[in-house]
Write a protein that holds these residues in place. Structure first.
Motif, short mmCIF file in Angstrom:
data_model
loop_
_atom_site.label_atom_id
_atom_site.label_comp_id
_atom_site.label_asym_id
_atom_site.label_seq_id
_atom_site.Cartn_x
_atom_site.Cartn_y
_atom_site.Cartn_z
N ALA A 1 20.63 10.48 -13.05
CA ALA A 1 21.35 9.11 -12.49
C ALA A 1 21.51 8.83 -11.28
O ALA A 1 22.56 8.30 -10.62
N GLY A 2 20.50 8.78 -10.40
CA GLY A 2 20.35 8.30 -9.26
C GLY A 2 19.91 6.87 -9.23
O GLY A 2 19.60 6.40 -10.23
N PHE A 3 19.50 6.54 -8.17
CA PHE A 3 18.45 5.16 -8.19
C PHE A 3 17.63 4.96 -9.34
O PHE A 3 17.55 4.03 -9.69
N GLY A 4 16.71 6.07 -9.30
CA GLY A 4 15.69 6.20 -10.50
C GLY A 4 16.17 6.17 -11.75
O GLY A 4 15.88 5.38 -12.46
N GLY A 5 16.97 7.04 -12.01
CA GLY A 5 17.50 7.11 -13.38
C GLY A 5 18.27 6.04 -13.76
O GLY A 5 18.12 5.36 -15.14
N LEU A 6 19.01 5.43 -12.96
CA LEU A 6 19.78 4.16 -13.19
C LEU A 6 18.96 3.01 -13.79
O LEU A 6 19.01 2.18 -14.56
N THR A 7 18.18 2.80 -13.01
CA THR A 7 16.99 1.83 -12.97
C THR A 7 16.17 2.13 -14.36
O THR A 7 15.95 0.87 -15.19
N PRO B 1 4.38 7.37 -3.05
CA PRO B 1 4.36 6.81 -1.31
C PRO B 1 5.57 7.03 -0.59
O PRO B 1 6.61 6.98 -1.40
N GLY B 2 5.90 7.81 0.17
CA GLY B 2 7.03 8.04 1.08
C GLY B 2 7.58 6.35 1.22
O GLY B 2 7.32 5.64 0.61
N GLY B 3 8.74 6.20 1.86
CA GLY B 3 9.18 4.82 2.22
C GLY B 3 10.71 4.95 1.45
O GLY B 3 11.02 5.84 0.90
N ASN B 4 10.88 3.64 1.51
CA ASN B 4 12.48 3.31 0.89
C ASN B 4 12.61 3.52 -0.27
O ASN B 4 11.99 2.89 -1.36
N TRP B 5 13.27 4.52 -0.89
CA TRP B 5 13.44 5.24 -1.90
C TRP B 5 14.09 4.09 -3.29
O TRP B 5 13.35 4.20 -4.19
N PRO B 6 15.06 3.24 -2.85
CA PRO B 6 15.20 2.28 -3.91
C PRO B 6 14.27 1.24 -4.45
O PRO B 6 14.06 1.19 -5.65
N THR B 7 13.46 1.09 -3.44
CA THR B 7 12.33 0.12 -3.63
C THR B 7 11.39 0.74 -4.65
O THR B 7 10.83 0.21 -5.65
N VAL B 8 10.83 2.03 -4.23
CA VAL B 8 10.01 2.77 -4.92
C VAL B 8 10.39 2.91 -6.21
O VAL B 8 9.96 2.62 -7.14
N ALA B 9 11.73 3.17 -6.44
CA ALA B 9 12.20 3.55 -7.88
C ALA B 9 12.22 2.48 -8.58
O ALA B 9 11.96 2.72 -9.82
N GLU B 10 12.74 1.26 -8.19
CA GLU B 10 12.77 0.27 -9.23
C GLU B 10 11.49 -0.18 -9.69
O GLU B 10 11.15 -0.80 -10.56
N GLU B 11 10.43 -0.16 -8.24
CA GLU B 11 9.02 -0.59 -8.79
C GLU B 11 8.62 0.27 -9.87
O GLU B 11 7.72 -0.13 -10.92
N GLY C 1 0.16 3.72 1.27
CA GLY C 1 1.03 2.71 1.37
C GLY C 1 1.74 2.28 0.00
O GLY C 1 1.05 2.22 -0.90
N ALA C 2 3.10 2.18 0.11
CA ALA C 2 3.77 1.85 -1.20
C ALA C 2 3.22 0.35 -1.75
O ALA C 2 3.06 0.32 -3.04
N GLN C 3 2.82 -0.27 -1.15
CA GLN C 3 2.46 -1.58 -1.49
C GLN C 3 1.00 -1.72 -2.22
O GLN C 3 0.76 -2.33 -3.15
N VAL C 4 0.21 -0.45 -1.74
CA VAL C 4 -1.00 -0.39 -2.54
C VAL C 4 -0.72 0.04 -3.98
O VAL C 4 -1.40 -0.50 -5.01
N LEU C 5 0.33 1.19 -4.14
CA LEU C 5 0.58 1.60 -5.54
C LEU C 5 1.22 0.66 -6.15
O LEU C 5 0.79 0.11 -7.37
N PHE C 6 2.05 -0.31 -5.52
CA PHE C 6 2.49 -1.39 -6.44
C PHE C 6 1.60 -2.52 -6.78
O PHE C 6 1.59 -2.99 -8.10
N ASP C 7 0.68 -2.78 -6.13
CA ASP C 7 -0.55 -3.73 -6.38
C ASP C 7 -1.43 -2.98 -7.35
O ASP C 7 -1.85 -3.71 -8.37
N HIS D 1 5.24 -3.85 2.18
CA HIS D 1 5.02 -2.89 3.36
C HIS D 1 4.69 -1.69 3.14
O HIS D 1 5.44 -1.09 1.87
N PRO D 2 3.97 -1.05 3.61
CA PRO D 2 3.59 0.36 3.28
C PRO D 2 4.99 1.35 3.24
O PRO D 2 4.66 2.30 2.26
N PHE D 3 6.01 1.20 4.14
CA PHE D 3 7.10 2.15 3.79
C PHE D 3 8.19 1.36 3.06
O PHE D 3 9.35 1.86 3.01
N SER D 4 7.80 0.11 2.49
CA SER D 4 9.04 -0.71 1.68
C SER D 4 10.19 -0.71 2.75
O SER D 4 11.27 -0.71 2.44
#
Ligand code: N01
Length: 542
Positions: A22-28, A438-448, A520-526, A250-253
């Motif tokens: 129930a953190g950023f990841g679980g909630l989203t 990808p490391g980087g800003n966790w809430p962004t990674v979690a919701e993507e 980079g996070a953006q490559v994963l999101f792509d 951004h690679p690190f969001s």
């Protein structure tokens, strides 16, 4: 037994999705699953939502990502955006934010709190996952989403004699919710990672004596936090759409621009001035905005590592203490922390640094801690000793895929998955925050990642598939790409000496491998977008 979609009824026979965390990841993830019309039951071992922010309540705990992007776009789209009062929000504010997310999106009704998942086993004959919880209940689900967190299994040093110690022991990641009185105490803090550098200045403010027990020195950059005026908060809310766009690409969001410069293409004076400006801006801006090659090229990295080493010597008045605090490994090989007045703490007379590589820690005693050459008498020991990164919490779920293969065996000789989320042989099982994320800003990674998982499942449902499974050859090709990047990294070359958790090097006997995807996070999101646009070629949906 039957299940209602609100998760509040008794143990259930067949659920669409079980979400763990129930953190950023679980909630989203919980929200996204419900949005796709699936019955979702979620478990959380804490007594409320928050994940990391529920457990890490230690004095000084705050995010080192700015609140302008340490947030969920998903939530900003639905309700009035939350205004953080500080540039870098402290733990109570982030916890309150996640509480508000849960309230506004009505997520708590899906959760069973105070319940840990003990086993997650794939049943080949039914194509369902059997999930067992620590209250002895069994559940069956078509899909399981693990969002147990990347830094959530605390690492507790195996020190003998703990039962004889007459004082109090706290771990930063299991800090009590009730107030902890440290005033006037003799305190020992073990660990100088991100948690240690935050609690040490706070402990120094109240302790009568503070020992800092450091195994590996750290590069800490000032955070440069501030309270935001009402006008600044308003402006920030207005700029959220722009920030969101920058973060996605951004690679690190993070919404920080790369400089387009090499550290080797400027004069010594120019370079010093740029590092000085970066230090004044603080936080991750120092690393990202100074030069583009300090994290990738040893020669460029030497310039920043040397600059930071000199900086430590300029802050810490006692040269012997300064030398002990100075790292000899390249900056960025360990995740670079940012803090408030960490190095300055050592200028206080009652703060003493103990370098454990010179003076190893042996055991607890009745009065405190025993080093090889002396005993430290203390009232309180604070373990800021970190976590069993990524796999620690995942392995505790005891996941078994096809043919009863445990996840821990699947990764015994090397990490492998597709886009950090799915694995061949583990159908309908999704990991949010798996190895090679990808490391980087966790809430962004979690919701993507949550959105991607929900899209994959929705596609499977559309095709009436019973099984969604990553193709073995697709996983292999992706991991070859991941490993190639990892093998060229400074982390792979220098992380071992630095005990970098990103290499598994902070724990004896753990797999030594780069745990991140470094493209980079953006490559994963792509790549997530590519899967959707091309009809999910990475999966069998049968
Ligand atoms: O953990 P760490 P952390 N004896 O592993 C030492 C996030 N986070 O909780 O380096 C003696 O970084 C260990 O020594 P060594 C963030 O992603 C974010 O501080 O292994 N010492 C090290 O000094 C961060 O990176 C925020 O040699 C022992 C320390 O303990 C991650 O969580 C705040 C030891 C552990 O440092 C982890 O940070 C907090 C032993 N047996 C955390 N075992 C913010 O956003 C370990 N150590 C600000």
């Amino acid at each position: 037994m039957t299940l209602s979609s609100d998760g509040q009824t008794a143990a259930a026979a067949d659920i669409d999705v079980i979400v763990i965390g129930a953190g950023f990841g679980g909630l989203t993830a919980t929200y996204r699953m419900r949005e796709r019309g699936l019955d979702v039951l979620s478990f959380e071992r804490g007594l409320d939502v928050g994940g990391t922010w529920y457990w890490n309540r230690y004095p000084g705990a705050r995010t080192d990502s700015e609140g302008s992007f340490y947030r969920l776009n998903l939530f900003d789209d639905i309700v009035e955006p939350f205004s953080f009062k500080e540039k870098f929000p402290a733990q109570p504010e982030v916890l309150a934010y996640l509480g508000r997310v849960a309230d506004e999106l009505d997520l708590r009704k899906h959760y069973r709190f105070g319940v840990s998942v003990d086993a997650v086993v794939y049943d080949e004959s039914t194509g369902r996952w059997q999930v067992r919880t620590d209250d002895g209940q069994d559940y069956t689900a078509k899909y399981v989403v693990s969002a147990v967190g990347i830094q959530s299994e605390p690492l507790v040093p195996d020190l003998p004699g703990q039962e004889n110690f007459g004082g109090r022991i706290y771990h930063t990641a299991k800090w009590p919710a009730d107030p902890v009185d440290l005033d006037g105490c003799r305190i020992a803090v073990i660990g100088t990672g991100s948690s240690g550098i935050q609690i040490i200045p706070q402990a120094a403010d109240v302790a009568s004596k503070l020992y800092v027990l450091q195994r590996t020195p750290t590069y800490s950059v000032p955070m440069v936090n501030k309270e935001l005026t009402e006008e600044e908060q308003r402006e920030l809310i207005e700029s959220l759409p722009e920030i969101r766009k920058a973060v996605r690409d951004h690679p690190f969001s993070m919404p920080y621009s790369f400089s387009g410069r090499s550290a080797l293409d400027v004069t010594d004076e120019e370079r010093d001035a740029i590092y000085g400006e970066g230090w004044a801006k603080g936080g991750f801006r120092f690393m990202i905005e100074s030069f583009d090659d300090i994290g990738t090229t040893k020669e460029a990295n030497d310039t920043v590592s040397e600059w930071l080493r000199a900086k430590i010597h300029s802050i810490v008045e006692d040269p012997i203490t300064a030398a002990k605090l100075t790292p000899n490994y390249p900056y960025t090989v360990k995740r670079p922390p940012s803090g408030v007045e960490f190095f300055e703490s050592f200028n206080k007379d009652h703060v003493e640094l103990i370098a454990l590589r010179e003076s190893p820690l042996v055991s607890f005693s009745e009065k405190g801690l025993v080093l090889e050459d002396r005993e430290l008498e203390v009232d309180v020991v604070i373990l800021a000793t970190g976590f069993d990164f990524v796999t620690g919490s995942l392995y505790k779920l005891n996941v078994q895929g096809r043919d009863g293969l445990p996840l821990s065996e699947r990764w015994a000789d090397g990490l492998s998955n597709y886009l950090s989320v799915t694995l061949h042989g583990f159908p309908n099982f999704f990991v949010l925050g798996g190895p090679l994320y990808p490391g980087g800003n966790w809430p962004t990674v979690a919701e993507e990642v949550s959105t991607y998982i929900a899209n994959v499942i929705a596609e499977g449902e559309k095709r009436s598939a019973q099984v969604i499974e990553t193709k073995a050859e697709v996983e292999e090709a992706w991991v070859a790409h991941v490993n190639e990047l990892a093998s060229q990294s400074l982390m792979a070359q220098y992380g071992k000496d630095a005990n970098a958790y990103g290499l598994g090097a902070n724990i004896e006997g753990k797999l030594q491998s780069v745990f991140f995807y470094l493209g980079g996070a953006q490559v994963l999101f792509d790549q997530f977008d590519h899967e959707a646009a091309s009809g999910y070629p990475g999966f069998e949906m049968s």
